[in-house]
Enzyme design. Sequence first.
Site, PDB file in Angstrom:
ATOM      1  N   ARG A   1      97.286  55.684  58.513  1.00 22.06           N
ATOM      2  CA  ARG A   1      96.272  56.332  59.350  1.00 22.06           C
ATOM      3  C   ARG A   1      95.063  56.807  58.540  1.00 22.06           C
ATOM      4  NH1 ARG A   1     100.045  60.408  62.445  1.00 22.06           N
ATOM      5  NH2 ARG A   1     101.107  60.175  60.453  1.00 22.06           N
TER       6      ARG A   1
ATOM      7  N   ASN B   1      99.819  57.386  65.801  1.00 21.82           N
ATOM      8  CA  ASN B   1     101.159  56.844  65.575  1.00 21.82           C
ATOM      9  C   ASN B   1     101.917  56.844  66.888  1.00 21.82           C
ATOM     10  OD1 ASN B   1     101.560  56.130  62.986  1.00 21.82           O
ATOM     11  ND2 ASN B   1     102.682  57.960  62.372  1.00 21.82           N
TER      12      ASN B   1
END
Length: 751
Positions: free
Chosen positions: A21, A39
């Site tokens: 990320r 996520n």
Amino acid sequence: MGSRVSGRIVIKGIVQGVGFRPYVYSQAKLYGIRGSVKNLGSEVSIIAFGSRFEEFLKAVSVGTVLSKIDSVEVFDIDESVKENDYDGFVIEKSGRSGSLTGFIPADVAICDKCVKDIFDKGGRYEGYWATSCVNCGPRYSIIREVPYDRERTTMDEFPMCEGCRGEYESPQSRRHHAQTIACNACGPKLFLLDSDGNDLKSASSIDDAARLLDEGHIVAIKGIGGYHIACIESSAVKLKTALGRTEQALAIMATEDTVADIAVVSAGEHAILNGPEHPIVVLYKKDRDSHREISNLDTIGCMLPYTGLHHLLFSKLKNRILIMTSANAPGNPMITDTEKAVAKLKGCVDYYLAHDRTILNRCDDSVVREGYIIRLSRGYAPKRVNINLGKDCILGTGPELYTTASVYKNGFCCTSPHIGNIKNPQTLEYLEDTVGNLKTLLGADFDVIAHDMHPQFLSTRFARRLSDETGAETVAVQHHRAHIAAAFSKYAAEDAGRNCVGIALDGVGLGDDGTVWGGEIFIGDILNLRRVGHLESVKMPGGDLATVYPERMLYGMLPCEDTANLLLNRGWKDSELAILDKQIERGFNVPLTSSAGRVLDAASALLGICRERTYDGEPAMKLEAAASAGRAEKWESVVTRDGDMSVLSTSALLKNALAAKNAGRNINDIAASVQFNLADGFAEIAVEKALDAGIKDVVLSGGVCINHTIRETIVRKVSDAGLNMIINREYPFGDGCISYGQCVYAGLLRR
Ligand SMILES: [Zn+2]
Ligand SMILES: [Zn+2]
């Protein structure tokens, strides 16, 4: 089709716990993308708007060093979502709406940048033993649930301080969204305890532990996935005696320079030693007679420091080598808990270097030799492979020794770290816990439970019990067919009818006929592997006793006068031999076995290399060490044929060895010849079967293939015949691959 300026990107694969990320975030900034990343279970979903969308897509599809991307899909963004909803690019809070696609992040050795931070004078992380970042640190050992975020790990016990929070939230930081971020102010702490578990209130635990180690004390050190027991080289005998493992080679931890001084390190091995997994790598010693008190073999298991704690310890130690062995009783799981460690290691350990980060999932060190994984554990496991085995969700509970557990679901199979020998309640409990954890982390609901054919194994009984509870169907898989299924899995998944010739050279497993198999040649597709060759079925007087005392095995294989004289000369009594004779004659508790491992045991006993097995594999390992100093000569192999069944006579092989010994030939040369001729003779049968049937693929598996000469002899013979030699390097040759093979077999059966 014109190029896109917006889209929802879904990326599946290893994309959690690998700095994914933050990486997406940095690329969004670079390409001026607005949107978000999130996520979802075990996939990552990205909303992206911007004129440079295509470049951004390309960049995120590459991923980070540690990520492995299975698929990248791009969808149109829902019309209700507008570019103006986003003020720049954000990392959103994780959701759980996505499918669990089988990814559980593995533990990662500390990265170079974090090591630098630890030794950076005046820095925030100076001297902090549990320093980590998005690219490194514990993962599997601390994870409770996916998605991998701090609140679902045991790091949730350590609220971030302001400094850590700042770095966690700063896109400029290497610890942007690093879930394990911690420092001296807020993170886990170290404690030095005495042998009774009393806190010594040390102001500098690492300095004190280093001093105690240098003084020769035995110190248990809590690591990533469990406790190690450590000491310096001169305390090796003391440690081995305390552990009751005087013969067994122990692994060491040392810095790279030291490892290069004592062992031969190839470029490939250098890369493995330094890889994100940092396993134990079994290396050939430069001088085979050196460091005998650590390893009396020609090899030595080495690993580099892989946590901040290890690096700090080595910066203080005067000694260059630390023996590091997993803290556990043989056959028992590694100890993870300080209270248990103090109770179980009493009398063996002088001090404990403990910490207060909870280890949720135990994970032993992985072991690699010559590029082959011998023990699948920390760093490599949970192991995830993409394979299509159909729609059913399958659990494989493994064999009895060197067990792992595997779960198949929706196109991937996930294998647990090494669990060990399921012969006692403690390891069975570990297996049950591991299966429970995998079930949660993967969202698995088993339709099928595959297990070994042996009805008495605790892993089999566990499978049956679970099936009773859940209604899942059970499938029994013969041990060596599971070996071949694991090794041939990628091919069989594409074409279940694809034929192969499978060679299993292994310890022991229950065969179709009730005898103990372990040197088998099969032919057919994975679901129809017919046994067409094997090593001679020989007598194992006293069953397991013949495994512990390989001279019994020798006599069972070669019950002749020469053998009797050899044993009498070694101090056997006439009466003992008479009992053995009677036992063989009556056949009471004398199972038949075609195990390759037992042949090597018998040869080791014959040559006087190992007369009593004090640890698993000892006679064969010592035989190999002797053989590496010898030269093999080709002996004539004796093969008997009955229909299309070919049997390699191993008693004839031993007869040759005995004759060579009686002729005064060099023991090392005989050891080398035994290994070579066993492999050469067996490979010859396999090649003949393949050529006769017009089959191209020859598959190799089984624990005995760890042996360099045996494996390479077979590989050469098969390749020289123009056939494909198939070895699955992602899984161990030994029984660590069985649970995966069970899943493969059951999946193909149900598909
Ligand atoms: Zn790092
Ligand atoms: Zn902090």
